[in-house]
Every structure is written in structure tokens, then in C-alpha cells.
Design a protein around this motif. Structure first.
Motif, PDB file in Angstrom:
ATOM      1  N   ALA A 119     -20.373  -3.076 -30.109  1.00 40.41           N
ATOM      2  CA  ALA A 119     -19.001  -3.335 -30.539  1.00 40.41           C
ATOM      3  C   ALA A 119     -18.207  -3.975 -29.410  1.00 40.41           C
ATOM      4  O   ALA A 119     -18.519  -3.800 -28.228  1.00 40.41           O
ATOM      5  CB  ALA A 119     -18.336  -2.032 -30.966  1.00 40.41           C
ATOM      6  N   VAL A 158     -15.088  -3.198 -28.773  1.00 38.85           N
ATOM      7  CA  VAL A 158     -14.223  -2.191 -28.149  1.00 38.85           C
ATOM      8  C   VAL A 158     -14.396  -0.829 -28.801  1.00 38.85           C
ATOM      9  O   VAL A 158     -14.598  -0.723 -30.019  1.00 38.85           O
ATOM     10  CB  VAL A 158     -12.743  -2.636 -28.218  1.00 38.85           C
ATOM     11  CG1 VAL A 158     -12.293  -2.823 -29.663  1.00 38.85           C
ATOM     12  CG2 VAL A 158     -11.832  -1.639 -27.527  1.00 38.85           C
ATOM     13  N   GLY A 159     -14.356   0.204 -27.971  1.00 37.49           N
ATOM     14  CA  GLY A 159     -14.269   1.575 -28.446  1.00 37.49           C
ATOM     15  C   GLY A 159     -12.921   2.141 -28.042  1.00 37.49           C
ATOM     16  O   GLY A 159     -12.424   1.871 -26.944  1.00 37.49           O
ATOM     17  N   ASN A 176     -16.523  -4.187 -35.229  1.00 36.71           N
ATOM     18  CA  ASN A 176     -16.426  -4.396 -33.776  1.00 36.71           C
ATOM     19  C   ASN A 176     -15.488  -3.410 -33.093  1.00 36.71           C
ATOM     20  O   ASN A 176     -15.182  -3.564 -31.906  1.00 36.71           O
ATOM     21  CB  ASN A 176     -15.964  -5.828 -33.482  1.00 36.71           C
ATOM     22  CG  ASN A 176     -17.085  -6.827 -33.646  1.00 36.71           C
ATOM     23  OD1 ASN A 176     -18.169  -6.635 -33.093  1.00 36.71           O
ATOM     24  ND2 ASN A 176     -16.839  -7.878 -34.409  1.00 36.71           N
ATOM     25  N   SER A 232     -21.925   2.157 -26.595  1.00 39.83           N
ATOM     26  CA  SER A 232     -21.971   1.255 -27.754  1.00 39.83           C
ATOM     27  C   SER A 232     -20.913   0.167 -27.733  1.00 39.83           C
ATOM     28  O   SER A 232     -20.806  -0.607 -28.691  1.00 39.83           O
ATOM     29  CB  SER A 232     -21.817   2.082 -29.045  1.00 39.83           C
ATOM     30  OG  SER A 232     -22.789   3.090 -29.121  1.00 39.83           O
ATOM     31  N   SER A 233     -20.096   0.076 -26.667  1.00 39.92           N
ATOM     32  CA  SER A 233     -18.973  -0.863 -26.637  1.00 39.92           C
ATOM     33  C   SER A 233     -18.948  -1.660 -25.343  1.00 39.92           C
ATOM     34  O   SER A 233     -19.296  -1.144 -24.282  1.00 39.92           O
ATOM     35  CB  SER A 233     -17.645  -0.108 -26.782  1.00 39.92           C
ATOM     36  OG  SER A 233     -17.667   0.796 -27.868  1.00 39.92           O
ATOM     37  N   VAL A 246     -13.824  -0.118 -23.415  1.00 36.56           N
ATOM     38  CA  VAL A 246     -13.316   1.152 -23.916  1.00 36.56           C
ATOM     39  C   VAL A 246     -11.840   1.261 -23.553  1.00 36.56           C
ATOM     40  O   VAL A 246     -11.461   1.080 -22.395  1.00 36.56           O
ATOM     41  CB  VAL A 246     -14.087   2.353 -23.346  1.00 36.56           C
ATOM     42  CG1 VAL A 246     -13.415   3.664 -23.752  1.00 36.56           C
ATOM     43  CG2 VAL A 246     -15.528   2.346 -23.843  1.00 36.56           C
ATOM     44  N   LYS A 271     -19.257  -0.452 -17.999  1.00 37.61           N
ATOM     45  CA  LYS A 271     -18.470  -1.177 -18.992  1.00 37.61           C
ATOM     46  C   LYS A 271     -17.036  -1.371 -18.480  1.00 37.61           C
ATOM     47  O   LYS A 271     -16.665  -0.878 -17.412  1.00 37.61           O
ATOM     48  CB  LYS A 271     -18.460  -0.401 -20.316  1.00 37.61           C
ATOM     49  CG  LYS A 271     -19.848  -0.186 -20.908  1.00 37.61           C
ATOM     50  CD  LYS A 271     -20.537  -1.498 -21.231  1.00 37.61           C
ATOM     51  CE  LYS A 271     -21.911  -1.281 -21.834  1.00 37.61           C
ATOM     52  NZ  LYS A 271     -21.871  -0.676 -23.171  1.00 37.61           N
ATOM     53  N   SER A 313     -15.519  -9.038 -22.406  1.00 39.39           N
ATOM     54  CA  SER A 313     -16.708  -9.092 -23.249  1.00 39.39           C
ATOM     55  C   SER A 313     -17.550 -10.323 -22.932  1.00 39.39           C
ATOM     56  O   SER A 313     -18.785 -10.253 -22.877  1.00 39.39           O
ATOM     57  CB  SER A 313     -16.300  -9.098 -24.727  1.00 39.39           C
ATOM     58  OG  SER A 313     -17.436  -9.043 -25.555  1.00 39.39           O
TER      59      SER A 313
END
Length: 365
Positions: A2, A4-5, A39, A65-66, A69, A94, A354
């Protein structure tokens, strides 16, 4: 993976009107609209103290997963969440982002050095005002961009502005109902003017009553009389239609944690000038004689009192045409605080980070 989290307070399925929950939901909605729901991952911090191990596991999944964050903690969660995300991120590398809610952060960091060190490792910190950015810069932060408070509410069209009200002029407050928001001072000022000059103002008090101050408010209600009343809460999507019929919104706050108060956006979107205290960041947001006026506390006093507020209200009563002239200016100013405009610095940072993350993976591969 994704884009963004988001780690924030969504309320666990319950309805909350506080600034933290509202802003978390606004940021989430705008991210989903811009980049697609697939996403955007979300982790609700509601009642996290009862499930600490669940929170830790959720944070690991969120970071894993992102690409980015975002955390949106309130005062009590900042120390825990900043440390937890920083620790987990040592493994995943991240981009971490902190969207600030309220105006207490600079002073808080003076006595929480570990939290300050954690936040300096974040890719971005996004306070609500330029004054906060400057205060953080003085404290050694160079990862700061201003993202003003914002609301996804309808902005009144100029041709929807109601006709000017006649005496008694309708006023309101539109915030949490607590002593530190200046509710008592507002009530005292209106009652005093009406006692001395006849029916000049009415005052409606909107907002959730602070549970810890319910006894104080009940005592205040006993003094209100016919010209002042408590009118409950209003859904965020109905604030414009409710507020548009008021002559002015009173915001004589002296709440320590005040940042960019959402009530100022509500007022502007409804074309209602604000009488606000010169407290924290109000003077950066309320433009004198365009979107309202700023009332300064008497010399030697910590905050505004009913007497100062009374003077400003008497000026309104003597020149209502000046207040009506501000109404279109309020509407124009409100457009600065629609989410798609206000959140641009955050969105640009997420996309940039990203892209950088993808480029690193390609170089390694």
C-alpha cells in the motif's frame, strides 16, 4: 504494497466529535479518494490500552505492508506511538509521518526528550500553523511542513447568505463545552449586556459537554436565563446550515492544547465572523476585520475575561453593517481549508517517499 498505512483513532464504530477522530477520518477519506482504498491501510487506536499486544502486532503489519505510515495521536498517545513505530521501523526502513493535532507539541517535547529524538527520525512532521513550525525549528527539527487543519464541509455560496439579523443578534459557541473554551465568559458577557441595554443578543451553546466538567456546566445553566441556551451537538455535515444564521461565533478560548481549532473553519464556511481570544494560534487564522476580530487579554492577566468580550460585542451591536461586510470574505477564506487544498504538502511527501522507496528496491534488485 500500500502507499500508506494510517495509525489513528477511528472510534471503534462509535461516534466521536473530537478533533483527533475527525481529522483522522478526514485524512483517511481524502487519501482513499486520491489513491484508491486498496492503497490505504488503517489501524484503529480506539481503546489501545486494553489491547497493547494487538496494537504492537497491528503496527508491525502496518509498517510491513506500507511504503509510508502516518500517525495521528492525541496528547496521551504520542510518547507510545512514536517510540513503537520508530523501534519497529529499524527493521523495515519505511517513511514515517506525524500529522499533528492541536497546538501543544513544541512545549511537550521540551520535557520529553526521548520522544523528540524519535520524531527527528521521522520523514515528516506536519503541524497546523506557521508558528508551530517555527517553534519546532528552534528546537532543532528540520523535517517540518505546515498542513493546516481542514474540514470536508460545504462552503456556503455568497447568494445563500441570509439577510442581516436584527436585534437581538444571534450568537453562538461551537466547541467542546468546557470552562477552558471560555463558555462561561461568553455567557457572562451576553447576560451582562442584556441586563444593561435590554435584549441585545441571544447565545446558543453547541458541542459535547466535557464529562469531567458536567457539574460546572449544570451550575452555569442555572444562570443562563431566556437569552442563553444549550443546543446540543451538530453533525459535521450540518454545521454550515446551522451556523449561517448567526451574526457571530464566539471563541474566547484559553485551552492549553489549542491548535488550529476546527470551529474557525466551520464559521468561515458558513460566512460567520468570529470573535476570538488572542490565544495560542488564533491570531494566525482569524484575519482582523476580514474574518473576525481578536480580543486581547487585559494587561497582567493570563487570558481573556468577560469584560473584554463584552466590549467587542458592544462594538458589534453599534456597527452590525461592518460584521455583515465580513461574511463574503469568510467564505473566500474558507476555501484555503478544504482538504484537497490543505493536505497537498502531505500528499506530495507521501508520493515522493513512495517513489524513493521504489527506486531503492529497483537498484537493489
Amino acid at each position: 504494497m500500500a502507499l500508506v498505512g494510517i495509525l489513528g483513532h477511528y472510534g471503534g464504530g462509535r461516534e466521536f466529535f473530537d478533533g483527533q477522530t475527525v481529522k483522522t477520518k478526514i485524512v483517511t477519506t481524502e487519501l482513499e479518494a486520491a489513491f484508491g482504498r486498496e492503497n490505504v491501510l488503517c489501524l484503529d487506536t480506539y481503546n489501545w490500552r486494553r489491547h497493547p499486544f494487538g496494537l504492537i502486532a497491528g503496527c508491525i503489519r502496518l509498517i510491513k505492508s506500507s511504503d509510508n505510515v502516518i500517525m495521528l495521536p492525541a496528547h496521551n498517545g504520542l510518547k507510545v506511538f512514536s517510540s513503537l513505530l520508530s523501534l519497529i521501523n529499524r527493521l523495515y526502513k519505511k517513511s514515517l509521518h506525524y500529522v499533528v493535532i492541536g497546538g501543544w507539541l513544541p512545549e511537550y517535547l521540551d520535557s520529553h526528550r526521548l520522544t523528540a529524538r524519535c520524531l527527528k527520525r521521522f520523514s515528516g512532521i506536519y503541524p497546523e500553523t506557521e508558528q508551530m513550525k517555527k517553534a519546532l525549528g528552534i528546537r532543532g527539527f528540520n523535517n517540518v511542513s505546515v498542513v493546516p487543519n481542514c474540514k470536508n464541509i460545504r462552503i456556503l455560496a455568497e447568494n445563500e447568505l441570509p439577510a442581516a439579523a436584527a436585534r437581538p443578534y444571534p450568537l453562538c459557541t461551537f466547541s467542546r463545552v468546557m470552562r477552558e473554551k471560555g463558555i462561561g465568559e461568553a455567557v457572562e458577557a451576553v447576560l451582562s449586556i442584556n441586563a444593561e441595554h435590554g435584549p441585545t443578543f441571544t447565545l446558543d451553546i453547541y458541542g459535547q459537554i466535557e464529562p469531567s466538567q458536567s457539574e460546572w456546566f449544570e451550575a452555569l445553566r442555572a444562570k443562563m436565563g431566556d437569552s442563553v441556551r444549550y443546543t446540543g451537538t451538530v453533525g459535521f455535515d450540518k454545521s454550515t446550515d446551522v451556523l449561517k444564521n448567526y451574526t457571530a461565533l464566539l471563541f474566547p478560548t484559553y485551552y492549553d492544547g489549542e491548535g488550529f481549532a476546527g470551529t474557525l473553519i466551520d464559521a468561515m464556511a458558513a460566512g460567520v465572523p468570529v470573535i476570538a481570544s488572542d490565544w495560542r494560534y488564533n491570531s494566525e487564522i482569524v484575519v482582523p476585520n476580514k474574518t473576525g476580530i481578536i480580543c486581547k487579554a487585559p494587561e497582567g492577566e493570563a487570558h481573556i475575561n468577560a469584560g473584554v468580550l463584552k466590549e467587542s460585542l458592544l462594538c458589534l451591536a453599534e456597527a452590525p453593517e461592518a460584521w455583515n461586510a465580513m461574511r463574503p470574505l469568510c467564505l473566500r477564506q474558507a476555501k484555503r481549508y478544504v482538504p484537497s487544498e490543505a493536505l497537498k504538502p502531505l500528499f506530495d511527501a507521501l508520493i515522493r517517499k513512495s517513489i524513493e522507496s521504489t527506486a531503492k528496491k529497483l537498484r537493489k534488485g
